[in-house]
Design a protein around this motif. Structure first.
Motif, PDB file in Angstrom:
ATOM      1  N   LEU A 272     -12.218  15.587 -15.938  1.00 14.96           N
ATOM      2  CA  LEU A 272     -11.912  17.010 -16.027  1.00 14.96           C
ATOM      3  C   LEU A 272     -12.348  17.746 -14.760  1.00 14.96           C
ATOM      4  N   GLU A 273     -13.487  17.362 -14.219  1.00 13.65           N
ATOM      5  CA  GLU A 273     -13.956  17.988 -12.989  1.00 13.65           C
ATOM      6  C   GLU A 273     -13.034  17.641 -11.824  1.00 13.65           C
ATOM      7  N   ALA A 274     -12.509  16.422 -11.805  1.00 16.92           N
ATOM      8  CA  ALA A 274     -11.572  16.032 -10.753  1.00 16.92           C
ATOM      9  C   ALA A 274     -10.296  16.869 -10.823  1.00 16.92           C
ATOM     10  N   VAL A 275      -9.797  17.104 -12.034  1.00 15.48           N
ATOM     11  CA  VAL A 275      -8.612  17.947 -12.209  1.00 15.48           C
ATOM     12  C   VAL A 275      -8.915  19.361 -11.731  1.00 15.48           C
ATOM     13  N   ARG A 276     -10.073  19.899 -12.127  1.00 19.71           N
ATOM     14  CA  ARG A 276     -10.454  21.250 -11.723  1.00 19.71           C
ATOM     15  C   ARG A 276     -10.556  21.343 -10.193  1.00 19.71           C
ATOM     16  N   ALA A 277     -11.166  20.364  -9.589  1.00 16.99           N
ATOM     17  CA  ALA A 277     -11.400  20.417  -8.144  1.00 16.99           C
ATOM     18  C   ALA A 277     -10.090  20.361  -7.366  1.00 16.99           C
ATOM     19  N   VAL A 278      -9.204  19.447  -7.732  1.00 12.50           N
ATOM     20  CA  VAL A 278      -7.976  19.289  -6.953  1.00 12.50           C
ATOM     21  C   VAL A 278      -7.045  20.477  -7.158  1.00 12.50           C
ATOM     22  N   LEU A 279      -6.994  21.033  -8.373  1.00 14.31           N
ATOM     23  CA  LEU A 279      -6.175  22.228  -8.593  1.00 14.31           C
ATOM     24  C   LEU A 279      -6.793  23.451  -7.932  1.00 14.31           C
ATOM     25  N   GLY A 280      -8.115  23.487  -7.884  1.00  8.98           N
ATOM     26  CA  GLY A 280      -8.788  24.625  -7.266  1.00  8.98           C
ATOM     27  C   GLY A 280      -8.501  24.754  -5.789  1.00  8.98           C
ATOM     28  N   GLU A 281      -8.153  23.658  -5.144  1.00  8.17           N
ATOM     29  CA  GLU A 281      -7.852  23.685  -3.714  1.00  8.17           C
ATOM     30  C   GLU A 281      -6.356  23.667  -3.408  1.00  8.17           C
ATOM     31  N   ALA A 282      -5.537  23.519  -4.445  1.00  5.26           N
ATOM     32  CA  ALA A 282      -4.099  23.352  -4.230  1.00  5.26           C
ATOM     33  C   ALA A 282      -3.443  24.646  -3.768  1.00  5.26           C
ATOM     34  N   ARG A 283      -2.451  24.502  -2.915  1.00  9.01           N
ATOM     35  CA  ARG A 283      -1.620  25.639  -2.501  1.00  9.01           C
ATOM     36  C   ARG A 283      -0.308  25.674  -3.287  1.00  9.01           C
TER      37      ARG A 283
END
Length: 548
Positions: A189-200
């Motif tokens: 879940l943290e990996a999903v949050r992190a990658v979406l948090g940086e996505a453009r």
């Protein structure tokens, strides 16, 4: 359970697994199972062709999310059912097919209707099982249901030697085996949050099986709260509601250029249930670079059918994923507004039926499918169910019929024809309160249209639109592209489809002009909703306007 034959044990085990109906074409090879159904609460829906029966079971698997059950006899019966097995295999749909077999002593002797189930079905099923020990009848049912529903769902074949199923058994029923939904760990879940948090330019790509109405609601809420655009897999347009502001349309045949561009340009692709397979990637050409960020949420540990890079594989069903992200707030919804807006606008334009005055003229004695769709769409309830098979007619259904409730779209991803009417029978019997609409081509309809007789017999009401262009339209398009002006082997001489439906006991009308569409649809809908009949509208169309 004492002193019952194995056929009865099989039926009792089906009831224990919650099976309410089975779709059958009878045969002398499994009489003991038919005997077990005689006083069972399970409804035996007697079909007119094994392909139709097995399609109904496959459609039930899609509609209910639990294994559909079909029963056929050996040899020719099993061969006829094979088309639905291939459909269930490619669509990842839970299906259990019971096939009567020759007596054990007659094996390997070229006996009447003998065949090898392992050789026939082994490459297109999750498991092929043969009941050689009567005492294991209930256990084999439990194993078959578990195999069909667990992991990536799919078809299972259970062979029933006719002598084995007549033997007396006394064992207790084998309990159902639980199917895991998988899970997202805190790290996932943290990996999903992190990658979406940086996505453009993030993109959700959804489809596949193992969905529930609750999972669809949860996934839609997650996407809408965070402003993440969603594209849906081919023939999976009901995973996010038709009118959702994040719905940016389907991939695959009939897609918009915008949905494919979003798929290619997304810097983060989060695929839930769906995989980037052949059709969705335009023949393994889209999103194939190994530097792409693709997070695949899929219960299939083997990721069968996927292509391109895999950044992270989360082993979870859509149910488990929707539960895990229910409260995930990224706080970036406004930053993705522009990215999402283009795809949403393209989907809205694609799905808006043209006004009558905008439709091109057709030859005298024909109707434009746009006129039919326009009159139908304005009369549909929000929870209508749509079924269609394969052919140009499907594009009309995919584009314009609003999928606002899950499940509401039943079709095939393997290009198999003849699916539309059997699928509607299954859906109507499973939920008679919902309007079932069939969109079929003249070629598709005549491959299993005889199952209207089954619909009448069991009270399965549906509205059937038959698009009659007098040809196998999809193949004609390919011929024109490769061999212009040399159409060969694709022309059809059709019957009066409306009269055929009336002969089966349903309601039938023929459309040959745009102005007739409103009245015909009104009358057909009354026949379906008030008289509980199959109603067929035979739309004679101009081949020049096969596609929207």
């Amino acid at each position: 359970m004492n002193n019952q034959h194995a056929g009865q044990a099989i039926v009792d085990s089906l009831a224990l697994h919650g099976v309410e109906r089975v779709f059958v074409v009878p045969g002398e090879s499994y009489l003991a199972v038919l005997d077990g159904l005689y006083e069972s609460p399970i409804e035996a829906v007697v079909c007119r062709h094994e392909g139709g029966a097995a399609y109904m079971a496959e459609a039930h698997g899609k509609f209910a999310g639990k294994p559909g059950v079909a029963m056929v006899t050996r040899g020719p019966g099993a061969a006829n059912a094979f088309v639905a097995l291939h459909t269930a295999w490619q669509d990842a749909v839970p299906l259990v097919l019971f096939v009567g077999l020759v007596p054990v002593a007659d094996r390997m002797r070229e006996s009447f209707q003998e065949f090898d189930p392992y050789a026939w079905f082994g490459t297109q099923c999750k498991r092929v099982m043969v009941l050689d020990e009567a005492e294991r009848a209930s256990e084999v049912v439990a194993e078959a249901f578990f195999a069909a529903g667990s992991g990536r769902p799919g078809p299972v074949v259970v062979g029933l030697p006719e002598d084995v199923i007549t033997r007396t058994v006394s064992s207790a029923l084998y309990p159902p085996l639980p199917v895991s939904e998988g899970a997202l760990s805190p790290e996932d879940l943290e990996a999903v949050r992190a990658v979406l948090g940086e996505a453009r330019r993030p993109l959700l790509f959804v489809g596949g099986q193992r969905w529930t109405p609750e999972a669809v609601t949860g996934l839609t809420r997650f996407a809408e709260q965070n402003g993440i655009p969603v594209v849906q897999d081919w023939r999976a347009a009901d995973r996010v509601p038709f009118d959702s502001p994040v719905n940016c349309g389907p991939l695959g045949y009939g897609r918009t250029d915008a949905s494919l561009a979003m798929f290619e340009e997304a810097d983060v692709l989060l695929a839930v249930g769906a995989l980037p397979t052949d059709v969705t990637t335009d023949g393994f050409t889209a999103r194939q670079g190994h530097d792409r960020i693709n997070i695949l949420v899929n219960i299939d540990t083997g990721l069968r059918g996927r292509s391109g890079a895999v950044t992270r594989h989360l082993i979870a069903s859509p149910v488990a994923f929707a539960e895990a992200v229910a409260d995930l707030q990224l706080g970036r919804e406004q930053s993705w507004d522009v990215w999402r807006a283009g795809g949403r606008a393209a989907q809205q334009a694609l799905s808006t039926v043209p006004a009558p005055e905008a439709l091109p003229p057709t030859c005298p004695g024909t109707v434009h499918m746009g006129a039919v769709m326009g009159e139908l769409v304005k009369r549909l309830p929000d929870d209508a169910v749509f079924t269609f098979g394969a052919g140009n007619h499907c594009v009309w259904a995919q584009r314009y019929l609003p999928t606002r409730t899950f499940p509401s779209q039943l079709s095939t991803r393997n290009g198999s024809m003849g699916y539309s009417v059997p699928a509607a029978v299954a859906a109507s019997l499973a939920n008679p309160e919902r309007l079932c609409v069939v969109v079929s081509g003249d070629g598709d309809f005549l491959m299993n249209g005889q199952e209207i007789a089954t619909a009448v017999q069991y009270g399965a009401a549906m509205l059937i639109l038959v698009m009659d262009n007098g040809r196998y339209g999809t193949i004609c398009l390919h011929q024109e592209a490769q061999f212009p002006g040399r159409a060969s082997g694709t022309r059809l001489a059709n019957p009066d489809f409306a009269a055929l439906c009336r002969a089966y006991g349903g309601h039938g009308e023929t459309l040959v002009a745009n102005e007739e569409a409103a009245g015909a649809i009104e009358r057909a809908l009354r026949a379906v909703t008030e008289r509980r009949l199959p109603a067929l509208i035979h739309a004679v169309t101009d081949p020049r306007h096969d596609l929207p």
